[in-house]
Scaffold this active site. Structure first.
Site, PDB file in Angstrom:
ATOM      1  N   LYS A  52      23.065 166.278 -32.909  1.00 11.33           N
ATOM      2  CA  LYS A  52      22.758 166.567 -34.312  1.00 11.33           C
ATOM      3  C   LYS A  52      23.867 166.016 -35.216  1.00 11.33           C
ATOM      4  O   LYS A  52      23.592 165.448 -36.276  1.00 11.33           O
ATOM      5  CB  LYS A  52      22.581 168.082 -34.510  1.00 11.33           C
ATOM      6  CG  LYS A  52      21.261 168.569 -33.928  1.00 11.33           C
ATOM      7  CD  LYS A  52      21.136 170.074 -33.789  1.00 11.33           C
ATOM      8  CE  LYS A  52      19.841 170.392 -33.029  1.00 11.33           C
ATOM      9  NZ  LYS A  52      19.662 171.802 -32.699  1.00 11.33           N
ATOM     10  N   GLN A  96      22.667 177.306 -33.509  1.00 17.18           N
ATOM     11  CA  GLN A  96      22.089 176.846 -32.245  1.00 17.18           C
ATOM     12  C   GLN A  96      21.737 178.036 -31.353  1.00 17.18           C
ATOM     13  O   GLN A  96      22.571 178.895 -31.086  1.00 17.18           O
ATOM     14  CB  GLN A  96      23.098 175.919 -31.534  1.00 17.18           C
ATOM     15  CG  GLN A  96      22.572 175.226 -30.308  1.00 17.18           C
ATOM     16  CD  GLN A  96      21.460 174.224 -30.624  1.00 17.18           C
ATOM     17  OE1 GLN A  96      21.551 173.445 -31.562  1.00 17.18           O
ATOM     18  NE2 GLN A  96      20.398 174.258 -29.843  1.00 17.18           N
ATOM     19  N   ASP A 119      15.681 174.819 -39.745  1.00 23.19           N
ATOM     20  CA  ASP A 119      14.932 174.985 -38.490  1.00 23.19           C
ATOM     21  C   ASP A 119      13.553 175.595 -38.764  1.00 23.19           C
ATOM     22  O   ASP A 119      12.700 175.606 -37.875  1.00 23.19           O
ATOM     23  CB  ASP A 119      15.689 175.933 -37.541  1.00 23.19           C
ATOM     24  CG  ASP A 119      16.504 175.189 -36.500  1.00 23.19           C
ATOM     25  OD1 ASP A 119      16.163 174.029 -36.202  1.00 23.19           O
ATOM     26  OD2 ASP A 119      17.473 175.781 -35.979  1.00 23.19           O
TER      27      ASP A 119
END
Ligand code: NAD
Length: 281
Positions: A52, A96, A119
Site C-alpha cells: 500500500k 490493517q 476501506d
C-alpha cells in the site's frame, strides 16, 4: 480456452488514472494523504502495508505509516485514530486487519471517520452501499467490478453467484452485482446443492478462502469466473479458490491467482483515497 483478465493490467490502468488525477489535485494545492495503521507483526499484514505504501508513492500520495506494537491498548489506538480524523492533510485512514485479539475491531472500524474510511468498512458507508448512494466502495469487490467492466462483460440480467458472505468481500460483492442488475445468489458454508447453484452461474465469484475449491463440475461452459481467494496449495504455492487448471478450459473469462483480483484491491484503495481528497478539495 478462456480469456484471462489480468489484474496487473487493469490495476496499472487504474493507478495511472489516479496518478493523473492526483497531479491535477496537487496543482490546486491539495495533496492526497493516506495513513495506514498496523498493530503487531503479522507477516502477511506487513506485506500488504508495504504494498500500500509503494502504491501511494507511485501515484503521488503522501503516506504515513503507524506501526504500533502488539501490546498497544484499545485506548491508544482510538486516540491515534482520533488525531488522524482531525488532520486536514490526511484524507484516508486504514487500519490493517486482523488486529491482535485484545483489540475490538468493531470499535476501531466505528472510530474511523466515515469521510476518511477508504476501506468502506464503517457501518454508515456499508449502509450507503446498500442503497446505492456511496462515496467509497469496498476495495476488493470494487476491483472485481473494475475487471468485469474492463473485459466488457455485461452483468445485467445475468445469473451471478457469489460463494462467500463475508462483510469484506461476499456481501458487498453481491450488492455491486445487484446494482448492475444481475440476478444474484449468495452461497455460503451452509448452502445445500452448491454444485448445482454454481453451475447455473453466468458470472461466478469465489470468495471462500479454500485452495482450489471450485472445480470444473461447478462451472457452466462459457461462464465468467472471478477468483478472490488468496491461499497456499499443498506445496506452499500461492493459489486461488478456483482450480485454475481444471476450470480455465471451460470458462469464457477467468482471473488468475496471483496477478488477478489481488493487485486490484490496492488500486481501488488508491481510487478511494483520491475520492476522499477530491471531496476535501
Ligand atoms: P471469510 O473466511 O470471512 O469468508 C469465507 C466465506 O466462505 C464465508 O462466508 C463462508 O460461509 C464461505 N464458505 C466457507 N466454506 C464454504 C463451503 N464449503 N461452501 C460454500 N461456502 C463456504 O473470508 P473473506 O475475508 O471473505 O476472504 C475470502 C478469500 O478471499 C480468502 O482467501 C482471502 O484471503 C481472500 N481475500 C482476497 C482479497 C484480495 O485482495 N484479493 C481481499 C480479501 C480477501
Amino acid at each position: 480456452m478462456a480469456v484471462i483478465i489480468s489484474g496487473k493490467e487493469v490495476s496499472a490502468k487504474v493507478r495511472a488514472e489516479v496518478k493523473e488525477a492526483c497531479e491535477q489535485l496537487k496543482a490546486k494545492g491539495v495533496n492526497p494523504g493516506l495513513a495506514v495503521i498496523i498493530v503487531g507483526d503479522d507477516p502477511a499484514s506487513r506485506v500488504y502495508v508495504n504494498n500500500k505504501k509503494k502504491a501511494c508513492a507511485e501515484v503521488g500520495f503522501l503516506s504515513e505509516e503507524y506501526a504500533l506494537p502488539a501490546e498497544t491498548t484499545q485506548e491508544e489506538l482510538l486516540e491515534l485514530i482520533d488525531r488522524l480524523n482531525k488532520r486536514e492533510d490526511i484524507d484516508g485512514i486504514l487500519c490493517q486487519l486482523p488486529l491482535p485479539k485484545h483489540l475490538d475491531e468493531k470499535a476501531v472500524i466505528n472510530a474511523i471517520s466515515p469521510l476518511k474510511d477508504v476501506d468502506a468498512f464503517h457501518p454508515s458507508n456499508v449502509g450507503k452501499i446498500m442503497i446505492g448512494d456511496y462515496d467509497f466502495l469496498p476495495c476488493t469487490p470494487a476491483g472485481v467490478m473494475e475487471m468485469i467492466h474492463f473485459a466488457g462483460i455485461e452483468v445485467s440480467g445475468k445469473n451471478c453467484v457469489v460463494i462467500g458472505r463475508s462483510n469484506i468481500v461476499g456481501k458487498p460483492m453481491a450488492m455491486l452485482l445487484l446494482h448492475e442488475n444481475g440476478t444474484v445468489t449468495i452461497c455460503h458454508s451452509r448452502t445445500k446443492n452448491l454444485k448445482e447453484v454454481c453451475s447455473a452461474a453466468d458470472i461466478l465469484v469465489a470468495a471462500v478462502g479454500k485452495p482450489k475449491f471450485v472445480k470444473a463440475d461447478m462451472v457452466k461452459e462459457g461462464a465468467v469466473v472471478l477468483d478472490v481467494g488468496i491461499n497456499r496449495d499443498e506445496n506452499g504455492k500461492l493459489c486461488g479458490d478456483v482450480d485454475f487448471a481444471e476450470v480455465e478450459p471451460k470458462a469464457a473469462y477467468i482471473t488468475p491467482v496471483p496477478g488477478g483480483v489481488g493487485p486490484m484491491t490496492i488500486a481501488m484503495l488508491m481510487k478511494n483515497t483520491l475520492k476522499a481528497a477530491q471531496n476535501r478539495a
